[in-house]
Write a protein that holds these residues in place. Structure first.
Motif, mmCIF file in Angstrom:
data_model
loop_
_atom_site.group_PDB
_atom_site.id
_atom_site.type_symbol
_atom_site.label_atom_id
_atom_site.label_comp_id
_atom_site.label_asym_id
_atom_site.label_seq_id
_atom_site.Cartn_x
_atom_site.Cartn_y
_atom_site.Cartn_z
ATOM 1 N N THR A 290 0.832 -1.206 0.000
ATOM 2 C CA THR A 290 0.000 0.000 0.000
ATOM 3 C C THR A 290 0.866 1.256 0.000
ATOM 4 O OG1 THR A 290 -1.538 -1.262 1.378
ATOM 5 C CG2 THR A 290 -2.000 1.060 1.087
ATOM 6 N N VAL A 340 -3.194 -2.061 6.198
ATOM 7 C CA VAL A 340 -3.420 -1.421 4.894
ATOM 8 C C VAL A 340 -3.688 0.068 5.072
ATOM 9 C CG1 VAL A 340 -5.024 -1.291 2.948
ATOM 10 C CG2 VAL A 340 -4.169 -3.514 3.706
ATOM 11 N N PHE A 344 -1.435 3.176 3.629
ATOM 12 C CA PHE A 344 -1.906 4.288 2.799
ATOM 13 C C PHE A 344 -1.483 5.624 3.401
ATOM 14 C CE2 PHE A 344 -5.020 7.532 1.640
ATOM 15 C CZ PHE A 344 -4.950 7.474 0.261
#
Length: 428
Positions: A290, A340, A344
């Motif tokens: 990510t 995740v 990000f």
């Protein structure tokens, strides 16, 4: 430092180069990213894995304390060396350029230090070797991030910063994978990842259109000048100071998470050591993937939309949300979801943060590497402070495993990073 404390007014940025301002050449960009990738692969593999394996070989009693000693002394060396090497690079009048001697010299010193660590017969010798390696890394990395100010025009800094964030994410996985595959040989597990640094540095040194400083234009260099390498005036340079605070706070948040995942999974989810180790790998893999995608995309969007601080602030806020999710995780799927989200936020932050800092450097002409050395210090300092304060949060409630308190504290640091980023006024 500049002789004036005035901050530059905000100016719109665009992906289209202004008249007369060309793009940086793709060949240089690839060499730059390769060198950054190699340096971080050589740095992160020991910091995350191989130092732990080496310490376990040297001492069976209290290996955590021995590891803390090695990491702490090495971090202190890095903190002291970064601004000084940056300052010396800014004052170098070599016929090979300002940056190239420090880039190559730092790489060679780092290789020597890693070799000493690999063959060290005791923790004391290992610590000395890691200090030497950290001095080499400090010289190399101080120059690498200074090149962003030296050679990358404003309209490309977001994209290039994103490319460096992508390189960092890939370097983490590749460096650890190489170290794990070669763990049967101490020399191989330390030096093979470092060969990536050697290759990347040589390629960049050959491609680098290095600046050359005429002796007549060199500011004075003496002990007082070197001591001033650590001085920063928030009053004169508030935007650079806020940007540094944001970076420090975000890396405090990251440091509070990275070192405790294995223990967290065992304590919170009840996994045995083998299952927890495997899940840490899957979590890091999900996070890294990510980071790589978000860094590449958001760095380019930052240039296209002409915005920096909003990307940095939102990224820090997203990282805070990921930590809050992690703080209350009770199942493996939600652990992976949290990783995740963290990926990000971290990917977007690292993609644009360096571009934002470069935009508000106090003096790009004579102090770029010194000031970027302070940027390295702001993150390196967290590797010493985070392990020191983490037990205070873990002990809340009378135990030693209050991971909810630890991760909520990390979320607070992330929000401080977001607020500090929004205080940067001279960049959009």
């Amino acid at each position: 430092m500049s002789t004036t404390g005035a901050e530059r007014p905000a100016t719109p940025r665009t992906e289209v180069p202004p008249t007369g301002e060309p793009r940086v050449r793709p060949r240089f960009l690839l060499g730059y990213a390769f060198a950054y990738f190699g340096a971080l692969a050589a740095t992160l593999a020991p910091a995350i894995l191989t130092l732990q394996l080496k310490v376990a070989q040297l001492t069976a009693s209290a290996p955590e304390i021995a590891l803390s000693l090695v990491l702490g002394v090495g971090a202190l060396a890095s903190i002291v060396a970064n601004p000084v090497f940056g300052r010396l690079s800014d004052r170098t009048t070599s016929r090979w350029g300002m940056r190239r001697p420090w880039l190559v010299g730092g790489m060679l010193v780092a290789l020597v230090g890693l070799l000493v660590v690999a063959v060290a017969p005791s923790v004391a010798v290992m610590t000395a070797g890691w200090v030497v390696a950290q001095l080499g890394f400090a010289a190399n990395l101080a120059v690498l991030i200074a090149l962003l100010a030296d050679h990358v025009p404003v309209h490309q800094r977001g994209s290039v910063s994103g490319l460096l964030g992508f390189a960092q994410a890939v370097a983490t996985v590749v460096g650890i994978a190489l170290a794990m595959a070669l763990s049967s040989s101490n020399v191989a597990m330390f030096l093979v990842p470092a060969l990536l640094m050697l290759a990347g540095t040589v390629v960049l040194a050959l491609l680098l259109p290095d600046r050359r400083l005429a002796p007549a234009d060199r500011p004075p260099v003496d002990l007082g000048e070197l001591l001033r390498s650590y001085r920063l005036s928030p009053r004169r340079f508030p935007d650079f100071s806020w940007a540094l605070l944001s970076r420090f706070a975000l890396w405090m948040s990251i440091s509070l998470v990275l070192g405790y995942q294995l223990f967290f999974l065992r304590a919170r989810l009840g996994l045995d050591e083998a299952a927890a180790s495997q899940m840490v790998f899957f979590g890091v893999l999900a996070q890294t993937a990510t980071i790589a995608v978000s860094a590449f995309v958001t760095g380019r969007l930052s240039d296209r939309w002409g915005r920096r601080r909003i990307f940095v602030a939102v990224a820090a806020a997203v990282f805070s949300i990921g930590l809050l999710v992690l703080a209350f995780v009770t199942t493996v799927p939600f652990y992976l979801v949290a990783m995740v989200v963290l990926g990000f936020g971290q990917g977007t932050y690292v993609a644009v943060d360096l571009a934002l800092i470069t935009d508000v450097l106090p003096d790009k002409e004579f102090d770029a590497a010194r000031d970027m050395g302070l940027v390295n210090v702001s993150s390196a300092l967290t590797h010493t402070l985070a392990p020191a304060i983490a037990p205070l949060f873990l002990a809340i409630g009378g135990g030693t495993r209050n991971y909810t308190a630890l991760f909520v504290a990390g979320a607070v640091w992330s929000m401080i990073a977001a607020i500090a980023a929004m205080r940067v006024r001279s960049a959009l």
